[in-house]
Design a protein around this motif. Structure first.
Motif, PDB file in Angstrom:
ATOM      1  N   LYS A  90     -94.947  22.380 -21.366  1.00 57.01           N
ATOM      2  CA  LYS A  90     -93.949  21.331 -21.634  1.00 57.01           C
ATOM      3  C   LYS A  90     -92.520  21.797 -21.375  1.00 57.01           C
ATOM      4  O   LYS A  90     -91.563  21.222 -21.889  1.00 57.01           O
ATOM      5  N   GLN A  91     -92.373  22.827 -20.548  1.00 62.53           N
ATOM      6  CA  GLN A  91     -91.041  23.369 -20.292  1.00 62.53           C
ATOM      7  C   GLN A  91     -90.299  22.598 -19.204  1.00 62.53           C
ATOM      8  O   GLN A  91     -89.125  22.280 -19.358  1.00 62.53           O
ATOM      9  N   VAL A  92     -90.973  22.289 -18.077  1.00 60.11           N
ATOM     10  CA  VAL A  92     -90.286  21.699 -16.929  1.00 60.11           C
ATOM     11  C   VAL A  92     -91.032  20.467 -16.422  1.00 60.11           C
ATOM     12  O   VAL A  92     -92.249  20.504 -16.245  1.00 60.11           O
ATOM     13  N   THR A  93     -90.276  19.404 -16.198  1.00 61.64           N
ATOM     14  CA  THR A  93     -90.794  18.225 -15.507  1.00 61.64           C
ATOM     15  C   THR A  93     -90.170  18.192 -14.121  1.00 61.64           C
ATOM     16  O   THR A  93     -88.952  18.326 -13.979  1.00 61.64           O
ATOM     17  N   LEU A  94     -91.003  18.030 -13.106  1.00 61.27           N
ATOM     18  CA  LEU A  94     -90.533  17.986 -11.723  1.00 61.27           C
ATOM     19  C   LEU A  94     -90.470  16.539 -11.260  1.00 61.27           C
ATOM     20  O   LEU A  94     -91.424  15.780 -11.433  1.00 61.27           O
ATOM     21  N   SER A  95     -89.339  16.153 -10.680  1.00 63.82           N
ATOM     22  CA  SER A  95     -89.162  14.782 -10.202  1.00 63.82           C
ATOM     23  C   SER A  95     -88.660  14.794  -8.768  1.00 63.82           C
ATOM     24  O   SER A  95     -87.868  15.656  -8.381  1.00 63.82           O
ATOM     25  N   ILE A 122     -83.575  29.338  -4.091  1.00 65.77           N
ATOM     26  CA  ILE A 122     -84.675  28.505  -4.588  1.00 65.77           C
ATOM     27  C   ILE A 122     -85.373  29.196  -5.752  1.00 65.77           C
ATOM     28  O   ILE A 122     -85.642  28.587  -6.792  1.00 65.77           O
ATOM     29  N   ASP A 123     -85.663  30.496  -5.596  1.00 62.72           N
ATOM     30  CA  ASP A 123     -86.316  31.234  -6.678  1.00 62.72           C
ATOM     31  C   ASP A 123     -85.411  31.325  -7.902  1.00 62.72           C
ATOM     32  O   ASP A 123     -85.878  31.251  -9.046  1.00 62.72           O
ATOM     33  N   THR A 124     -84.110  31.477  -7.666  1.00 59.32           N
ATOM     34  CA  THR A 124     -83.160  31.527  -8.782  1.00 59.32           C
ATOM     35  C   THR A 124     -83.165  30.207  -9.541  1.00 59.32           C
ATOM     36  O   THR A 124     -83.145  30.180 -10.777  1.00 59.32           O
ATOM     37  N   LEU A 125     -83.210  29.110  -8.799  1.00 62.75           N
ATOM     38  CA  LEU A 125     -83.257  27.789  -9.429  1.00 62.75           C
ATOM     39  C   LEU A 125     -84.504  27.646 -10.298  1.00 62.75           C
ATOM     40  O   LEU A 125     -84.429  27.175 -11.444  1.00 62.75           O
ATOM     41  N   ILE A 126     -85.649  28.051  -9.774  1.00 66.19           N
ATOM     42  CA  ILE A 126     -86.899  27.923 -10.529  1.00 66.19           C
ATOM     43  C   ILE A 126     -86.858  28.794 -11.780  1.00 66.19           C
ATOM     44  O   ILE A 126     -87.286  28.375 -12.865  1.00 66.19           O
ATOM     45  N   ASN A 127     -86.323  30.008 -11.656  1.00 70.66           N
ATOM     46  CA  ASN A 127     -86.204  30.883 -12.828  1.00 70.66           C
ATOM     47  C   ASN A 127     -85.316  30.250 -13.889  1.00 70.66           C
ATOM     48  O   ASN A 127     -85.606  30.330 -15.091  1.00 70.66           O
ATOM     49  N   ASP A 128     -84.231  29.617 -13.453  1.00 67.60           N
ATOM     50  CA  ASP A 128     -83.347  28.943 -14.404  1.00 67.60           C
ATOM     51  C   ASP A 128     -84.064  27.774 -15.080  1.00 67.60           C
ATOM     52  O   ASP A 128     -83.874  27.518 -16.271  1.00 67.60           O
ATOM     53  N   ALA A 129     -84.885  27.058 -14.304  1.00 65.87           N
ATOM     54  CA  ALA A 129     -85.614  25.922 -14.873  1.00 65.87           C
ATOM     55  C   ALA A 129     -86.584  26.378 -15.956  1.00 65.87           C
ATOM     56  O   ALA A 129     -86.861  25.640 -16.910  1.00 65.87           O
ATOM     57  N   ARG A 184     -92.120  24.608  -2.069  1.00 61.24           N
ATOM     58  CA  ARG A 184     -91.988  25.913  -2.728  1.00 61.24           C
ATOM     59  C   ARG A 184     -91.935  25.764  -4.242  1.00 61.24           C
ATOM     60  O   ARG A 184     -92.521  26.553  -4.982  1.00 61.24           O
ATOM     61  N   ILE A 185     -91.237  24.740  -4.704  1.00 60.21           N
ATOM     62  CA  ILE A 185     -91.151  24.514  -6.146  1.00 60.21           C
ATOM     63  C   ILE A 185     -92.514  24.113  -6.703  1.00 60.21           C
ATOM     64  O   ILE A 185     -92.941  24.602  -7.758  1.00 60.21           O
ATOM     65  N   LYS A 186     -93.221  23.235  -5.991  1.00 64.33           N
ATOM     66  CA  LYS A 186     -94.558  22.817  -6.427  1.00 64.33           C
ATOM     67  C   LYS A 186     -95.507  24.009  -6.507  1.00 64.33           C
ATOM     68  O   LYS A 186     -96.284  24.149  -7.458  1.00 64.33           O
ATOM     69  N   GLU A 187     -95.425  24.879  -5.503  1.00 62.54           N
ATOM     70  CA  GLU A 187     -96.309  26.049  -5.473  1.00 62.54           C
ATOM     71  C   GLU A 187     -96.012  26.996  -6.631  1.00 62.54           C
ATOM     72  O   GLU A 187     -96.927  27.545  -7.256  1.00 62.54           O
ATOM     73  N   ARG A 188     -94.737  27.168  -6.930  1.00 61.56           N
ATOM     74  CA  ARG A 188     -94.346  28.101  -7.996  1.00 61.56           C
ATOM     75  C   ARG A 188     -94.663  27.541  -9.387  1.00 61.56           C
ATOM     76  O   ARG A 188     -95.167  28.257 -10.262  1.00 61.56           O
ATOM     77  N   LEU A 189     -94.379  26.267  -9.603  1.00 64.94           N
ATOM     78  CA  LEU A 189     -94.591  25.674 -10.924  1.00 64.94           C
ATOM     79  C   LEU A 189     -96.017  25.174 -11.128  1.00 64.94           C
ATOM     80  O   LEU A 189     -96.405  24.851 -12.256  1.00 64.94           O
ATOM     81  N   LYS A 190     -96.773  25.053 -10.025  1.00 56.97           N
ATOM     82  CA  LYS A 190     -98.159  24.567 -10.089  1.00 56.97           C
ATOM     83  C   LYS A 190     -98.246  23.122 -10.587  1.00 56.97           C
ATOM     84  O   LYS A 190     -99.206  22.733 -11.253  1.00 56.97           O
ATOM     85  N   ILE A 191     -97.239  22.323 -10.260  1.00 59.87           N
ATOM     86  CA  ILE A 191     -97.253  20.905 -10.608  1.00 59.87           C
ATOM     87  C   ILE A 191     -96.701  20.105  -9.433  1.00 59.87           C
ATOM     88  O   ILE A 191     -96.063  20.656  -8.537  1.00 59.87           O
ATOM     89  N   SER A 192     -96.951  18.803  -9.448  1.00 61.42           N
ATOM     90  CA  SER A 192     -96.438  17.891  -8.430  1.00 61.42           C
ATOM     91  C   SER A 192     -95.368  17.006  -9.048  1.00 61.42           C
ATOM     92  O   SER A 192     -95.253  16.925 -10.284  1.00 61.42           O
TER      93      SER A 192
END
Length: 239
Positions: A114-119, A148-155, A98-106
């Motif tokens: 350059k806002q969020v790095t996903l690890s 999950i959506d709240t977390l992504i918005n915070d990120a 879900r996070i990958k789909e929302r942020l469009k990154i792996s």
């Protein structure tokens, strides 16, 4: 962005003086570099090695071992998703998708702005809130549904701005011990006493009143996994 490492030498010297052996200062020195530069470059590894008298290979071993160190620039915020076995059993795979789909990154990538790095990381020592993640220095979990959506918005919020993700509640077991429930019985080490205290009830049920297919289905529902290294689903091994 890269910094002039010589500007850190006074601070580095103060750190080294705290320890009887200089090489014991490796972790705080690496952390100093990352705080100032955002990541630990190859040049920084060589610099730390020179200061404490160890090889670059030794420094690289430490940097590559810990999830907290980066070897390349990262975003203004870092979102780390735990994918160790306890979190996987609680849905970390779906959370990561879900996070990958929302942020469009792996994992290992940074958003174009350059806002969020996903690890994707191993155990963050917060199994009681699985599935969980770490946003910068904050542990957040369990992550289900709207959380999950709240977390992504915070990120996606600038560091230092108010965040919506609730602080995790301390884990409290309200129904008593499970694995240690029989520890109170000093005779529980003997087979007869263990059986008398409801031991092997599930095994007896499986052997006397269930078909192999029913047993496999129960194991599948329980999401039981092996601990041979890969955490492979046990029910799939049996089919």
């Amino acid at each position: 962005m890269p910094i002039n490492l010589s500007d850190l030498e006074i601070h580095a010297g103060e750190i080294i003086q705290r320890y009887e052996y200089p090489k014991a200062a490796m972790l705080p020195l690496l952390w100093l570099v990352q705080q100032k530069q955002g990541y630990v470059s190859a040049e920084a590894e060589a610099w730390v090695g020179r200061l404490i008298g160890v090889s670059i290979a030794h420094v690289r071993e430490v940097v590559s071992f810990y999830n907290m160190f980066h070897t390349k620039p990262v975003g203004r915020r870092e979102l780390r998703v735990c994918t160790s076995l306890p979190c996987v059993l609680q849905g970390a795979g779906e959370l990561l998708e879900r996070i990958k789909e929302r942020l469009k990154i792996s994992p290992g990538e940074t958003t174009p702005d350059k806002q969020v790095t996903l690890s994707e990381v191993e155990c963050l020592c917060a199994c009681e809130m699985a599935p969980m993640a770490q946003l910068d220095d904050r542990f957040i979990g369990p992550l289900e549904g709207e959380a999950i959506d709240t977390l992504i918005n915070d990120a996606l919020t600038e560091p230092g701005k108010p965040e919506s993700t609730a602080e995790p509640k301390p884990f409290i077991c309200y129904y008593g011990p499970v694995l240690s429930a029989r520890f109170k019985n000093p005779e529980g080490m003997w087979l007869e006493d263990y059986i008398a205290d409801s031991g092997y009830v599930a095994a007896r049920k499986a052997l006397t009143s269930m078909t192999p297919e029913q047993v496999t289905e129960e194991v599948n529902k329980a999401k039981l996994r092996g601990l041979g290294g890969a955490g492979f689903p046990t029910a799939r091994k049996w089919t």
